[in-house]
Design a protein around this motif. Structure first.
Motif, mmCIF file in Angstrom:
data_model
loop_
_atom_site.group_PDB
_atom_site.id
_atom_site.type_symbol
_atom_site.label_atom_id
_atom_site.label_comp_id
_atom_site.label_asym_id
_atom_site.label_seq_id
_atom_site.Cartn_x
_atom_site.Cartn_y
_atom_site.Cartn_z
ATOM 1 N N LEU A 126 -15.626 -71.600 99.438
ATOM 2 C CA LEU A 126 -14.459 -71.179 98.666
ATOM 3 C C LEU A 126 -13.588 -70.119 99.345
ATOM 4 N N PRO A 127 -14.146 -69.088 99.981
ATOM 5 C CA PRO A 127 -13.266 -68.116 100.635
ATOM 6 C C PRO A 127 -12.363 -68.737 101.704
ATOM 7 N N ALA A 128 -12.871 -69.710 102.446
ATOM 8 C CA ALA A 128 -12.056 -70.382 103.458
ATOM 9 C C ALA A 128 -10.913 -71.144 102.794
ATOM 10 N N VAL A 129 -11.196 -71.757 101.649
ATOM 11 C CA VAL A 129 -10.157 -72.475 100.913
ATOM 12 C C VAL A 129 -9.089 -71.494 100.432
ATOM 13 N N MET A 130 -9.517 -70.359 99.918
ATOM 14 C CA MET A 130 -8.560 -69.363 99.431
ATOM 15 C C MET A 130 -7.670 -68.832 100.551
ATOM 16 N N ARG A 131 -8.257 -68.641 101.740
ATOM 17 C CA ARG A 131 -7.461 -68.161 102.873
ATOM 18 C C ARG A 131 -6.367 -69.156 103.261
ATOM 19 N N VAL A 132 -6.657 -70.441 103.157
ATOM 20 C CA VAL A 132 -5.684 -71.470 103.501
ATOM 21 C C VAL A 132 -4.677 -71.675 102.370
ATOM 22 N N LEU A 133 -5.124 -71.518 101.156
ATOM 23 C CA LEU A 133 -4.272 -71.753 100.001
ATOM 24 C C LEU A 133 -3.283 -70.609 99.754
ATOM 25 N N ALA A 134 -3.657 -69.396 100.099
ATOM 26 C CA ALA A 134 -2.808 -68.232 99.824
ATOM 27 C C ALA A 134 -1.415 -68.340 100.443
ATOM 28 N N PRO A 135 -1.267 -68.751 101.707
ATOM 29 C CA PRO A 135 0.093 -68.873 102.250
ATOM 30 C C PRO A 135 0.950 -69.905 101.505
ATOM 31 N N GLU A 136 0.322 -70.977 101.035
ATOM 32 C CA GLU A 136 1.065 -71.965 100.247
ATOM 33 C C GLU A 136 1.538 -71.347 98.941
ATOM 34 N N MET A 137 0.684 -70.556 98.315
ATOM 35 C CA MET A 137 1.064 -69.903 97.069
ATOM 36 C C MET A 137 2.168 -68.873 97.314
ATOM 37 N N GLU A 138 2.109 -68.187 98.436
ATOM 38 C CA GLU A 138 3.179 -67.241 98.781
ATOM 39 C C GLU A 138 4.507 -67.980 98.906
ATOM 40 N N MET A 180 3.101 -79.674 94.480
ATOM 41 C CA MET A 180 1.778 -79.976 93.923
ATOM 42 C C MET A 180 0.957 -80.781 94.924
ATOM 43 N N HIS A 181 1.589 -81.733 95.566
ATOM 44 C CA HIS A 181 0.907 -82.536 96.585
ATOM 45 C C HIS A 181 0.390 -81.643 97.706
ATOM 46 N N ARG A 182 1.237 -80.722 98.194
ATOM 47 C CA ARG A 182 0.820 -79.815 99.275
ATOM 48 C C ARG A 182 -0.347 -78.939 98.859
ATOM 49 N N LEU A 183 -0.321 -78.451 97.625
ATOM 50 C CA LEU A 183 -1.433 -77.622 97.150
ATOM 51 C C LEU A 183 -2.731 -78.413 97.095
ATOM 52 N N ILE A 184 -2.656 -79.615 96.569
ATOM 53 C CA ILE A 184 -3.863 -80.432 96.451
ATOM 54 C C ILE A 184 -4.404 -80.799 97.817
ATOM 55 N N VAL A 185 -3.542 -81.280 98.699
ATOM 56 C CA VAL A 185 -3.990 -81.686 100.040
ATOM 57 C C VAL A 185 -4.528 -80.486 100.802
ATOM 58 N N THR A 186 -3.854 -79.367 100.733
ATOM 59 C CA THR A 186 -4.311 -78.151 101.416
ATOM 60 C C THR A 186 -5.690 -77.745 100.926
ATOM 61 N N THR A 187 -5.876 -77.757 99.623
ATOM 62 C CA THR A 187 -7.154 -77.359 99.030
ATOM 63 C C THR A 187 -8.275 -78.316 99.419
ATOM 64 N N VAL A 188 -8.040 -79.600 99.245
ATOM 65 C CA VAL A 188 -9.083 -80.591 99.526
ATOM 66 C C VAL A 188 -9.444 -80.604 101.006
ATOM 67 N N GLU A 189 -8.438 -80.575 101.872
ATOM 68 C CA GLU A 189 -8.705 -80.606 103.312
ATOM 69 C C GLU A 189 -9.434 -79.343 103.783
ATOM 70 N N ALA A 190 -9.045 -78.189 103.264
ATOM 71 C CA ALA A 190 -9.719 -76.947 103.651
ATOM 72 C C ALA A 190 -11.170 -76.954 103.177
ATOM 73 N N PHE A 191 -11.393 -77.423 101.961
ATOM 74 C CA PHE A 191 -12.751 -77.489 101.420
ATOM 75 C C PHE A 191 -13.596 -78.466 102.233
ATOM 76 N N ARG A 192 -13.049 -79.635 102.519
ATOM 77 C CA ARG A 192 -13.758 -80.649 103.295
ATOM 78 C C ARG A 192 -14.113 -80.119 104.682
ATOM 79 N N ALA A 193 -13.156 -79.488 105.341
ATOM 80 C CA ALA A 193 -13.394 -78.959 106.685
ATOM 81 C C ALA A 193 -14.459 -77.867 106.670
#
Length: 82
Positions: A28-40, A56-69
């Motif tokens: 989860l912390p890795a996902v948050m680090r990637v998601l924060a710039p999108e939220m900014e 919404m698409h960018r948020l979902i893809v960013t979250t899923v890809e970061a979590f998967r990686a």
């Protein structure tokens, strides 16, 4: 196949699908680090209902890809259980 194997391992351990495993929690912390710039970029105070389809698409893809990686990275550092 990877997801099916993960769900099978969880089921064999008696874990429900809604509970996070230790590895998922670690990711989860890795996902948050990637998601924060999108939220900014979108704006933290903007309600989700006001997001564009593209946002919404960018948020979902960013979250899923970061979590998967991150899960793949965690798995690569673990011992194979058989």
């Amino acid at each position: 196949m990877g997801c099916q194997a993960a769900f099978t391992r969880k089921a064999k351990k008696g874990l429900s699908m809604v509970d996070f495993t230790e590895e998922e929690t670690q990711a989860l912390p890795a996902v948050m680090r990637v998601l924060a710039p999108e939220m900014e970029r979108i704006g933290w105070d903007r309600p989700l209902g006001q997001l564009t389809q593209n946002d919404m698409h960018r948020l979902i893809v960013t979250t899923v890809e970061a979590f998967r990686a991150e899960m793949a990275e965690i798995a690569s550092q673990s011992e194979i259980p058989f």
